[in-house]
Write a protein that holds these residues in place. Sequence first.
Motif, PDB file in Angstrom:
ATOM      1  N   GLU A 298     -25.142  35.413  28.614  1.00 17.56           N
ATOM      2  CA  GLU A 298     -24.909  35.187  30.042  1.00 17.56           C
ATOM      3  C   GLU A 298     -24.614  33.716  30.316  1.00 17.56           C
ATOM      4  OE1 GLU A 298     -26.993  36.069  34.396  1.00 17.56           O
ATOM      5  OE2 GLU A 298     -28.194  36.204  32.561  1.00 17.56           O
ATOM      6  N   GLY A 299     -25.344  32.833  29.658  1.00 18.80           N
ATOM      7  CA  GLY A 299     -25.113  31.403  29.824  1.00 18.80           C
ATOM      8  C   GLY A 299     -23.737  30.985  29.342  1.00 18.80           C
ATOM      9  N   ILE A 300     -23.284  31.574  28.242  1.00 17.83           N
ATOM     10  CA  ILE A 300     -21.954  31.260  27.705  1.00 17.83           C
ATOM     11  C   ILE A 300     -20.870  31.665  28.697  1.00 17.83           C
ATOM     12  CG2 ILE A 300     -20.265  31.941  25.957  1.00 17.83           C
ATOM     13  CD1 ILE A 300     -22.656  32.128  23.975  1.00 17.83           C
ATOM     14  N   ILE A 301     -20.962  32.881  29.217  1.00 18.01           N
ATOM     15  CA  ILE A 301     -19.922  33.365  30.125  1.00 18.01           C
ATOM     16  C   ILE A 301     -19.948  32.601  31.444  1.00 18.01           C
ATOM     17  CG2 ILE A 301     -19.183  35.375  31.479  1.00 18.01           C
ATOM     18  CD1 ILE A 301     -19.714  37.103  29.061  1.00 18.01           C
ATOM     19  N   GLN A 302     -21.127  32.266  31.933  1.00 19.40           N
ATOM     20  CA  GLN A 302     -21.200  31.481  33.166  1.00 19.40           C
ATOM     21  C   GLN A 302     -20.654  30.067  32.954  1.00 19.40           C
ATOM     22  OE1 GLN A 302     -21.840  32.212  36.411  1.00 19.40           O
ATOM     23  NE2 GLN A 302     -21.647  34.276  35.542  1.00 19.40           N
ATOM     24  N   GLU A 303     -20.940  29.490  31.803  1.00 19.20           N
ATOM     25  CA  GLU A 303     -20.404  28.158  31.497  1.00 19.20           C
ATOM     26  C   GLU A 303     -18.879  28.186  31.464  1.00 19.20           C
ATOM     27  OE1 GLU A 303     -21.672  24.819  28.352  1.00 19.20           O
ATOM     28  OE2 GLU A 303     -20.770  26.597  27.404  1.00 19.20           O
ATOM     29  N   ILE A 304     -18.313  29.224  30.860  1.00 21.82           N
ATOM     30  CA  ILE A 304     -16.857  29.357  30.813  1.00 21.82           C
ATOM     31  C   ILE A 304     -16.294  29.526  32.214  1.00 21.82           C
ATOM     32  CG2 ILE A 304     -14.990  30.896  30.084  1.00 21.82           C
ATOM     33  CD1 ILE A 304     -16.607  31.404  27.510  1.00 21.82           C
ATOM     34  N   SER A 305     -16.919  30.377  33.019  1.00 24.02           N
ATOM     35  CA  SER A 305     -16.451  30.603  34.387  1.00 24.02           C
ATOM     36  C   SER A 305     -16.514  29.319  35.218  1.00 24.02           C
ATOM     37  CB  SER A 305     -17.304  31.695  35.041  1.00 24.02           C
ATOM     38  OG  SER A 305     -16.951  31.874  36.389  1.00 24.02           O
ATOM     39  N   ASN A 306     -17.617  28.585  35.101  1.00 24.40           N
ATOM     40  CA  ASN A 306     -17.776  27.348  35.875  1.00 24.40           C
ATOM     41  C   ASN A 306     -16.744  26.296  35.464  1.00 24.40           C
ATOM     42  OD1 ASN A 306     -19.946  28.513  37.175  1.00 24.40           O
ATOM     43  ND2 ASN A 306     -21.483  27.531  35.890  1.00 24.40           N
ATOM     44  N   GLU A 307     -16.539  26.157  34.156  1.00 22.77           N
ATOM     45  CA  GLU A 307     -15.566  25.172  33.687  1.00 22.77           C
ATOM     46  C   GLU A 307     -14.155  25.574  34.087  1.00 22.77           C
ATOM     47  OE1 GLU A 307     -15.506  22.768  29.687  1.00 22.77           O
ATOM     48  OE2 GLU A 307     -14.275  24.569  29.420  1.00 22.77           O
ATOM     49  N   TYR A 308     -13.872  26.872  34.037  1.00 18.41           N
ATOM     50  CA  TYR A 308     -12.571  27.384  34.477  1.00 18.41           C
ATOM     51  C   TYR A 308     -12.322  27.000  35.932  1.00 18.41           C
ATOM     52  CZ  TYR A 308      -9.182  30.937  36.022  1.00 18.41           C
ATOM     53  OH  TYR A 308      -8.110  31.577  36.570  1.00 18.41           O
ATOM     54  N   ASP A 309     -13.310  27.255  36.798  1.00 18.17           N
ATOM     55  CA  ASP A 309     -13.166  26.930  38.216  1.00 18.17           C
ATOM     56  C   ASP A 309     -12.950  25.435  38.427  1.00 18.17           C
ATOM     57  OD1 ASP A 309     -13.557  29.579  38.832  1.00 18.17           O
ATOM     58  OD2 ASP A 309     -15.667  29.349  39.382  1.00 18.17           O
ATOM     59  N   LYS A 310     -13.743  24.629  37.747  1.00 23.68           N
ATOM     60  CA  LYS A 310     -13.654  23.176  37.899  1.00 23.68           C
ATOM     61  C   LYS A 310     -12.283  22.660  37.464  1.00 23.68           C
ATOM     62  CE  LYS A 310     -15.988  18.884  36.553  1.00 23.68           C
ATOM     63  NZ  LYS A 310     -17.139  18.315  35.778  1.00 23.68           N
ATOM     64  N   GLN A 311     -11.788  23.163  36.325  1.00 27.01           N
ATOM     65  CA  GLN A 311     -10.503  22.700  35.823  1.00 27.01           C
ATOM     66  C   GLN A 311      -9.364  23.197  36.705  1.00 27.01           C
ATOM     67  OE1 GLN A 311     -10.465  20.540  33.536  1.00 27.01           O
ATOM     68  NE2 GLN A 311      -8.281  20.337  33.091  1.00 27.01           N
ATOM     69  N   LEU A 312      -9.495  24.404  37.231  1.00 31.50           N
ATOM     70  CA  LEU A 312      -8.471  24.940  38.129  1.00 31.50           C
ATOM     71  C   LEU A 312      -8.385  24.102  39.401  1.00 31.50           C
ATOM     72  CD1 LEU A 312      -6.377  27.125  38.676  1.00 31.50           C
ATOM     73  CD2 LEU A 312      -8.210  28.561  39.609  1.00 31.50           C
ATOM     74  N   GLN A 313      -9.536  23.715  39.937  1.00 33.67           N
ATOM     75  CA  GLN A 313      -9.547  22.861  41.129  1.00 33.67           C
ATOM     76  C   GLN A 313      -8.874  21.518  40.842  1.00 33.67           C
ATOM     77  OE1 GLN A 313     -13.637  22.571  42.389  1.00 33.67           O
ATOM     78  NE2 GLN A 313     -13.825  24.793  42.647  1.00 33.67           N
ATOM     79  N   LYS A 314      -9.121  20.985  39.668  1.00 31.46           N
ATOM     80  CA  LYS A 314      -8.511  19.721  39.281  1.00 31.46           C
ATOM     81  C   LYS A 314      -6.989  19.842  39.230  1.00 31.46           C
ATOM     82  CE  LYS A 314      -8.611  16.253  35.572  1.00 31.46           C
ATOM     83  NZ  LYS A 314      -9.259  15.873  34.278  1.00 31.46           N
ATOM     84  N   LEU A 315      -6.516  20.940  38.648  1.00 32.28           N
ATOM     85  CA  LEU A 315      -5.073  21.150  38.558  1.00 32.28           C
ATOM     86  C   LEU A 315      -4.461  21.387  39.932  1.00 32.28           C
ATOM     87  CD1 LEU A 315      -4.813  23.368  35.352  1.00 32.28           C
ATOM     88  CD2 LEU A 315      -4.409  20.917  35.573  1.00 32.28           C
ATOM     89  N   ASN A 316      -5.200  22.055  40.825  1.00 30.27           N
ATOM     90  CA  ASN A 316      -4.709  22.266  42.178  1.00 30.27           C
ATOM     91  C   ASN A 316      -4.540  20.948  42.916  1.00 30.27           C
ATOM     92  OD1 ASN A 316      -4.500  25.049  42.014  1.00 30.27           O
ATOM     93  ND2 ASN A 316      -6.590  25.412  42.729  1.00 30.27           N
ATOM     94  N   LEU A 317      -5.475  20.013  42.681  1.00 28.92           N
ATOM     95  CA  LEU A 317      -5.357  18.684  43.283  1.00 28.92           C
ATOM     96  C   LEU A 317      -4.131  17.954  42.763  1.00 28.92           C
ATOM     97  CD1 LEU A 317      -9.066  17.424  43.290  1.00 28.92           C
ATOM     98  CD2 LEU A 317      -7.687  18.076  45.267  1.00 28.92           C
ATOM     99  N   LEU A 318      -3.874  18.092  41.464  1.00 30.14           N
ATOM    100  CA  LEU A 318      -2.692  17.460  40.886  1.00 30.14           C
ATOM    101  C   LEU A 318      -1.419  18.032  41.492  1.00 30.14           C
ATOM    102  CD1 LEU A 318      -3.653  17.314  37.097  1.00 30.14           C
ATOM    103  CD2 LEU A 318      -3.494  15.389  38.681  1.00 30.14           C
ATOM    104  N   GLN A 319      -1.411  19.339  41.716  1.00 27.26           N
ATOM    105  CA  GLN A 319      -0.237  19.982  42.298  1.00 27.26           C
ATOM    106  C   GLN A 319       0.016  19.481  43.715  1.00 27.26           C
ATOM    107  OE1 GLN A 319      -0.562  24.173  43.214  1.00 27.26           O
ATOM    108  NE2 GLN A 319       1.527  24.543  42.557  1.00 27.26           N
ATOM    109  N   LYS A 320      -1.068  19.254  44.464  1.00 31.16           N
ATOM    110  CA  LYS A 320      -0.931  18.779  45.841  1.00 31.16           C
ATOM    111  C   LYS A 320      -0.629  17.287  45.908  1.00 31.16           C
ATOM    112  CE  LYS A 320      -4.200  22.233  47.569  1.00 31.16           C
ATOM    113  NZ  LYS A 320      -5.563  22.435  48.132  1.00 31.16           N
ATOM    114  N   GLY A 321      -0.783  16.614  44.763  1.00 31.04           N
ATOM    115  CA  GLY A 321      -0.558  15.177  44.743  1.00 31.04           C
ATOM    116  C   GLY A 321      -1.730  14.386  45.268  1.00 31.04           C
TER     117      GLY A 321
END
Length: 326
Positions: A298-321
Amino acid sequence: MKIQTDITQLLGIRYPIIQGGLQGLGTSHLVSKVSEAGGLGLITAGSFETKKDMLQDIDIARRLTDKPFGVNIAIGIRKPMDEFIDGVIEGEVPIVFTSGNNPEPFIDRLKEKDIKIVHVAPSIRFAKKAESLGYDAVVVNGYEGGGHSGKDDTTSLTLVQKAANELNIPVIAAGGFSTGKSLLAALALGAEGIQMGTRFLLSKEAILHNRVKQLLVRMQENDTILVKKSIGKTARVWKNARSIELAKFEEKGATFEEIFPYISGESYEELIRNGNVESGVIALGQTVGLIDTIKTVEGIIQEISNEYDKQLQKLNLLQKGDSLES
């Protein structure tokens, strides 16, 4: 947060994360935890001596989770698997992953029972063959992955993109995936999910001997080695004294009889059950270099999900400039 893809919809799971086949370790205890955490757990048929043994473990898994799980069947790798095909049909298993030799003789029987079938392929050629046979999805296994990744030495970065471009069924990426960033990368390459073996190998629930776990968690990406090339079954495994010795034997032209003690089921069992690291070899992907903790499933899957969300938000910021600092 749920991550919805064609694979999550096909398999009825929350996250597009699938546990790879783990010989001797992919049993109900681990499998049920993966499924309960929102991924897809796969019972590894090769872990059992008989169909009856496998069916008993399927029953245990059903008592431990009401979430979807399946069975992984490696066809013709160690022994004939016909009875295990019979077993998944008798046990009304809804999802079957196949790998290894030609699965064509079994496909009609599986599809007649409306079983979702997925094939693990080390190349585009075999992935296309699976599609032509009526498979619902394929796993493409890149060079970085543990276990059998084929003879072509094609990395996941190329293999996944090419498969996604050329196939009309969902593609699952395997070989080098163990983090949220790699899940996001797989989806960006066109895959609909990832399959992980090495990461779940280093989970608290995996029944691998703790001595082996403690050694593996300190391993780096260059602590793997390719063996079994001489018998046409190239596999990436942990680079320990035993596998290094095996590789040297193979380079000298050792016969199958000479290398068999290194790859036999007995030596493998001695390694995973009793922690005898000088006994056998164990499949291990290069992504082991990214793993420095042994966590619950459970910890592994939650860690993956959390990191996925964080990295996606970062990429969204890059897209918006926008500034990443804001």
